[in-house]
Scaffold this active site. Structure first.
Site, PDB file in Angstrom:
ATOM      1  N   ASP A   1       0.868  -1.184   0.000  1.00 56.54           N
ATOM      2  CA  ASP A   1       0.000   0.000   0.000  1.00 56.54           C
ATOM      3  C   ASP A   1       0.904   1.233   0.000  1.00 56.54           C
ATOM      4  O   ASP A   1       2.106   1.136   0.252  1.00 56.54           O
ATOM      5  CB  ASP A   1      -0.910   0.016   1.231  1.00 56.54           C
ATOM      6  CG  ASP A   1      -1.882   1.200   1.224  1.00 56.54           C
ATOM      7  OD1 ASP A   1      -2.334   1.591   0.122  1.00 56.54           O
ATOM      8  OD2 ASP A   1      -2.174   1.760   2.293  1.00 56.54           O
ATOM      9  N   SER A   2       0.289   2.388  -0.225  1.00 54.47           N
ATOM     10  CA  SER A   2       1.048   3.637  -0.137  1.00 54.47           C
ATOM     11  C   SER A   2       1.440   3.925   1.319  1.00 54.47           C
ATOM     12  O   SER A   2       2.353   4.692   1.569  1.00 54.47           O
ATOM     13  CB  SER A   2       0.197   4.789  -0.660  1.00 54.47           C
ATOM     14  OG  SER A   2      -0.935   4.944   0.174  1.00 54.47           O
TER      15      SER A   2
ATOM     16  N   CYS B   1      -4.457  -1.640  -1.825  1.00 54.14           N
ATOM     17  CA  CYS B   1      -4.579  -0.213  -2.131  1.00 54.14           C
ATOM     18  C   CYS B   1      -5.518  -0.088  -3.323  1.00 54.14           C
ATOM     19  O   CYS B   1      -5.245  -0.656  -4.389  1.00 54.14           O
ATOM     20  CB  CYS B   1      -3.191   0.325  -2.479  1.00 54.14           C
ATOM     21  SG  CYS B   1      -3.185   2.022  -3.062  1.00 54.14           S
TER      22      CYS B   1
ATOM     23  N   GLU C   1      -2.576   8.991   8.110  1.00 58.64           N
ATOM     24  CA  GLU C   1      -1.111   8.863   8.143  1.00 58.64           C
ATOM     25  C   GLU C   1      -0.502   9.665   9.294  1.00 58.64           C
ATOM     26  O   GLU C   1       0.558   9.330   9.793  1.00 58.64           O
ATOM     27  CB  GLU C   1      -0.498   9.300   6.804  1.00 58.64           C
ATOM     28  CG  GLU C   1      -0.697   8.291   5.673  1.00 58.64           C
ATOM     29  CD  GLU C   1       0.081   6.978   5.866  1.00 58.64           C
ATOM     30  OE1 GLU C   1       1.135   6.990   6.503  1.00 58.64           O
ATOM     31  OE2 GLU C   1      -0.399   5.937   5.379  1.00 58.64           O
TER      32      GLU C   1
ATOM     33  N   CYS D   1     -11.045   3.032  -0.130  1.00 63.13           N
ATOM     34  CA  CYS D   1      -9.637   3.322   0.116  1.00 63.13           C
ATOM     35  C   CYS D   1      -9.307   2.570   1.397  1.00 63.13           C
ATOM     36  O   CYS D   1     -10.068   2.649   2.376  1.00 63.13           O
ATOM     37  CB  CYS D   1      -9.419   4.821   0.301  1.00 63.13           C
ATOM     38  SG  CYS D   1      -7.768   5.227   0.933  1.00 63.13           S
TER      39      CYS D   1
ATOM     40  N   HIS E   1      -7.295   3.053   3.646  1.00 67.03           N
ATOM     41  CA  HIS E   1      -7.061   3.876   4.839  1.00 67.03           C
ATOM     42  C   HIS E   1      -8.367   4.162   5.600  1.00 67.03           C
ATOM     43  O   HIS E   1      -8.342   4.428   6.794  1.00 67.03           O
ATOM     44  CB  HIS E   1      -6.452   5.235   4.455  1.00 67.03           C
ATOM     45  CG  HIS E   1      -4.971   5.203   4.187  1.00 67.03           C
ATOM     46  ND1 HIS E   1      -4.437   4.648   3.056  1.00 67.03           N
ATOM     47  CD2 HIS E   1      -3.922   5.676   4.917  1.00 67.03           C
ATOM     48  CE1 HIS E   1      -3.113   4.787   3.090  1.00 67.03           C
ATOM     49  NE2 HIS E   1      -2.773   5.399   4.204  1.00 67.03           N
TER      50      HIS E   1
HETATM   51  N1  DGL Z   1      -4.785   3.199   0.756  1.00 69.49           N
HETATM   52  C1  DGL Z   1      -4.822   3.584  -0.595  1.00 69.49           C
HETATM   53  C2  DGL Z   1      -6.092   3.268  -1.309  1.00 69.49           C
HETATM   54  O1  DGL Z   1      -6.722   2.313  -0.959  1.00 69.49           O
HETATM   55  C3  DGL Z   1      -4.035   4.777  -1.052  1.00 69.49           C
HETATM   56  C4  DGL Z   1      -4.332   6.075  -0.447  1.00 69.49           C
HETATM   57  C5  DGL Z   1      -3.399   7.153  -0.933  1.00 69.49           C
HETATM   58  O2  DGL Z   1      -2.183   6.970  -0.803  1.00 69.49           O
HETATM   59  O3  DGL Z   1      -3.882   8.166  -1.459  1.00 69.49           O
HETATM   60  O4  DGL Z   1      -6.473   3.912  -2.243  1.00 69.49           O
END
Ligand code: DGL
Length: 264
Positions: free
Chosen positions: A10-11, A73, A152, A183, A185
């Protein structure tokens, strides 16, 4: 049987929402996770950058001899899943199809909301997948670019987080009976999102849905970890501060972990 680990990328810390579900549903499996926090968020980046960075993480995971890769992600899945899947000899899972299928099963009114990063929403991929399975379902999508930075920076319960989430979700309030957290996150903000949308709205956590698909694939390819052997240590890597990653990860996963910083 295959005792090699499953790779997740993931990011940033968002992919841990998929890892948590995987560890809960598949406690015998071993996990290798990489989060590219130094370059997060990915959402506002170009497709070319997201493609390049995702491939760097995929290649890193391949050096760890993984038996399967999960693009934990949505943003990376929307840009590069088909390509990675076609190129690798091991199974590669994205998080979008499982979330889209769950939304169709959940909705009673046929009105589904999808929240995600700018790239995921612009790609229109959730609407396409949902409507390819259920053409009569209406899909309203909303980009929430302020959510990932809140997570984050470990601001999941702050009053700022509440304000931002309430303001951002206003356009969807009362319009949908199911909301896809598009997402990885966003499940870390789940209590606030639920409160903002109201208790009647069903939230779909694409991570939890993906963990079920991981289990199906492990069975299909007969590559489950041998239950009679210890799974060994999980491995966590970040491109930014291991200390900051550890605080969020240990809290979310409810266990102590070792984190190493890497350069991609
Ligand atoms: N967690 C990620 C997603 O599901 C990436 C979020 C990001 O870095 O903008 O899209």
């Amino acid at each position: 049987m295959d005792n090699r680990p499953i790779g997740f990328l993931d990011s940033g810390v968002g992919g841990l929402t998929v890892v948590r579900e995987c560890l809960r549903q598949l406690p015998h499996e071993r996990v290798v996770f990489v989060g590219d926090q130094a370059r997060a968020p990915y959402g506002p980046r170009t497709a070319e950058q997201i493609r390049e960075y995702t491939w760097q993480m995929v290649n890193f995971l391949l050096t760890k001899d993984v038996k399967m890769i999960v693009l934990a992600c949505n943003t990376a899945t929307s840009v590069v899943w088909e390509e990675v899947k076609a190129a690798l000899p091991i199974p590669v899972l994205g998080v979008i199809l499982p979330g889209a299928s769950a939304a169709i099963k959940s909705t009673q009114t046929g009105h589904v909301g999808v929240i995600g990063t700018q790239m995921t929403v612009c790609s229109d991929i959730y609407r396409q997948k949902i409507q390819s399975l259920s053409p009569e379902t209406e899909v309203v999508s909303l980009a929430c670019p302020k959510f990932v930075p809140l997570v984050e920076s470990n601001e999941m319960t702050s009053s700022l987080a509440k304000k931002v989430v309430y303001e951002t979700l206003k356009p969807l309030k009362g319009k949908v009976d199911t909301l896809v957290l598009g997402c990885t996150h966003y499940p870390l903000l789940r209590p606030i999102i639920q409160h903002a949308m109201g208790p009647e709205v069903k939230l779909i956590d694409s991570g939890a849905e993906t963990a079920r698909d991981i289990s199906v694939l492990l069975n299909y390819f007969e590559i489950n970890h041998d239950r009679n052997q210890s799974s060994g240590e999980h491995q966590f890597y970040t491109t930014a501060s291991p200390e900051a990653f550890k605080i969020i990860a240990e809290d979310w996963l409810d266990r102590q972990i070792q984190v190493e910083q890497i350069r991609l």
